[in-house]
Motif scaffolding. Structure first.
Motif, PDB file in Angstrom:
ATOM      1  N   LYS A 146      -5.512   2.424 -12.410  1.00 26.82           N
ATOM      2  CA  LYS A 146      -6.336   2.071 -11.260  1.00 26.82           C
ATOM      3  C   LYS A 146      -6.636   0.584 -11.264  1.00 26.82           C
ATOM      4  CE  LYS A 146      -8.556   6.541 -10.807  1.00 26.82           C
ATOM      5  NZ  LYS A 146      -9.821   7.257 -10.680  1.00 26.82           N
TER       6      LYS A 146
ATOM      7  N   GLN B 144      -8.712  -2.425  -8.547  1.00 27.77           N
ATOM      8  CA  GLN B 144      -9.451  -2.667  -7.312  1.00 27.77           C
ATOM      9  C   GLN B 144      -9.470  -4.153  -7.025  1.00 27.77           C
ATOM     10  OE1 GLN B 144     -13.329  -0.935  -7.080  1.00 27.77           O
ATOM     11  NE2 GLN B 144     -12.473   1.069  -6.642  1.00 27.77           N
TER      12      GLN B 144
ATOM     13  N   HIS C 147     -11.546  -2.448  -3.019  1.00 29.00           N
ATOM     14  CA  HIS C 147     -10.536  -1.618  -2.368  1.00 29.00           C
ATOM     15  C   HIS C 147      -9.487  -1.248  -3.418  1.00 29.00           C
ATOM     16  CE1 HIS C 147     -11.815  -2.307   1.803  1.00 29.00           C
ATOM     17  NE2 HIS C 147     -12.097  -3.533   1.408  1.00 29.00           N
TER      18      HIS C 147
ATOM     19  N   VAL D  81      -5.986  -0.608  -5.213  1.00 26.07           N
ATOM     20  CA  VAL D  81      -4.623  -1.139  -5.156  1.00 26.07           C
ATOM     21  C   VAL D  81      -3.763  -0.198  -5.989  1.00 26.07           C
ATOM     22  CG1 VAL D  81      -3.136  -3.076  -5.762  1.00 26.07           C
ATOM     23  CG2 VAL D  81      -5.451  -3.510  -4.946  1.00 26.07           C
ATOM     24  N   ARG D  82      -2.633   0.222  -5.419  1.00 25.71           N
ATOM     25  CA  ARG D  82      -1.758   1.143  -6.146  1.00 25.71           C
ATOM     26  C   ARG D  82      -1.069   0.435  -7.317  1.00 25.71           C
ATOM     27  NH1 ARG D  82       1.790   3.078  -1.251  1.00 25.71           N
ATOM     28  NH2 ARG D  82       1.198   0.988  -0.633  1.00 25.71           N
TER      29      ARG D  82
ATOM     30  N   CYS E 279       1.169  -2.951  -6.403  1.00 25.72           N
ATOM     31  CA  CYS E 279       1.640  -2.978  -5.020  1.00 25.72           C
ATOM     32  C   CYS E 279       1.107  -4.245  -4.334  1.00 25.72           C
ATOM     33  CB  CYS E 279       1.177  -1.732  -4.283  1.00 25.72           C
ATOM     34  SG  CYS E 279       1.753  -1.690  -2.574  1.00 25.72           S
TER      35      CYS E 279
ATOM     36  N   THR F 252       1.857  -5.274  -1.398  1.00 23.44           N
ATOM     37  CA  THR F 252       1.534  -4.981  -0.001  1.00 23.44           C
ATOM     38  C   THR F 252       0.072  -4.586   0.128  1.00 23.44           C
ATOM     39  OG1 THR F 252       3.805  -4.295   0.425  1.00 23.44           O
ATOM     40  CG2 THR F 252       2.128  -3.560   2.005  1.00 23.44           C
ATOM     41  N   ASP F 253      -0.412  -3.755  -0.795  1.00 21.56           N
ATOM     42  CA  ASP F 253      -1.832  -3.383  -0.788  1.00 21.56           C
ATOM     43  C   ASP F 253      -2.703  -4.623  -0.930  1.00 21.56           C
ATOM     44  OD1 ASP F 253      -1.082  -0.723  -0.628  1.00 21.56           O
ATOM     45  OD2 ASP F 253      -1.748  -0.200  -2.655  1.00 21.56           O
ATOM     46  N   MET F 254      -2.335  -5.501  -1.854  1.00 24.15           N
ATOM     47  CA  MET F 254      -3.131  -6.714  -2.085  1.00 24.15           C
ATOM     48  C   MET F 254      -3.153  -7.598  -0.842  1.00 24.15           C
ATOM     49  SD  MET F 254      -2.130  -7.527  -6.011  1.00 24.15           S
ATOM     50  CE  MET F 254      -3.264  -8.888  -6.169  1.00 24.15           C
ATOM     51  N   TRP F 255      -2.010  -7.746  -0.184  1.00 17.80           N
ATOM     52  CA  TRP F 255      -1.929  -8.557   1.032  1.00 17.80           C
ATOM     53  C   TRP F 255      -2.793  -7.954   2.145  1.00 17.80           C
ATOM     54  CZ3 TRP F 255      -1.416 -12.792   3.460  1.00 17.80           C
ATOM     55  CH2 TRP F 255      -1.145 -12.822   4.805  1.00 17.80           C
ATOM     56  N   GLN F 256      -2.702  -6.638   2.329  1.00 16.17           N
ATOM     57  CA  GLN F 256      -3.478  -5.992   3.391  1.00 16.17           C
ATOM     58  C   GLN F 256      -4.979  -6.121   3.142  1.00 16.17           C
ATOM     59  OE1 GLN F 256      -1.759  -2.075   3.339  1.00 16.17           O
ATOM     60  NE2 GLN F 256      -0.170  -2.636   4.817  1.00 16.17           N
ATOM     61  N   ILE F 257      -5.402  -6.011   1.908  1.00 16.99           N
ATOM     62  CA  ILE F 257      -6.819  -6.159   1.575  1.00 16.99           C
ATOM     63  C   ILE F 257      -7.280  -7.588   1.852  1.00 16.99           C
ATOM     64  CG2 ILE F 257      -8.488  -6.139  -0.317  1.00 16.99           C
ATOM     65  CD1 ILE F 257      -6.700  -3.850  -1.525  1.00 16.99           C
TER      66      ILE F 257
END
Length: 50
Positions: free
Chosen positions: A3, A5, A9, A11-12, A20, A22-27
């Motif tokens: 895990k 965060q 939020h 992050v996978r 991931c 992409t998760d970091m960018w979206q956050i």
């Protein structure tokens, strides 16, 4: 699965430890769009796209 965060939020992270981006960018984008953009250091979010 591990895990991680970023700004409260999730992050996978896979079993091999790969994060991931992409998760970091979206956050980061969500945070910048909400007006909390201090972490950008004065740069525009679009100038640091992956």
């Amino acid at each position: 699965m591990k895990k991680l965060q970023l700004f409260n939020h999730p992050v996978r992270v896979n079993d091999e430890g790969m994060i991931c981006l992409t998760d970091m960018w979206q956050i980061a984008k969500l945070r910048a769009e909400s007006g909390d953009d201090e972490f950008l250091g004065g740069r525009e979010i679009t100038s640091i796209r992956p």
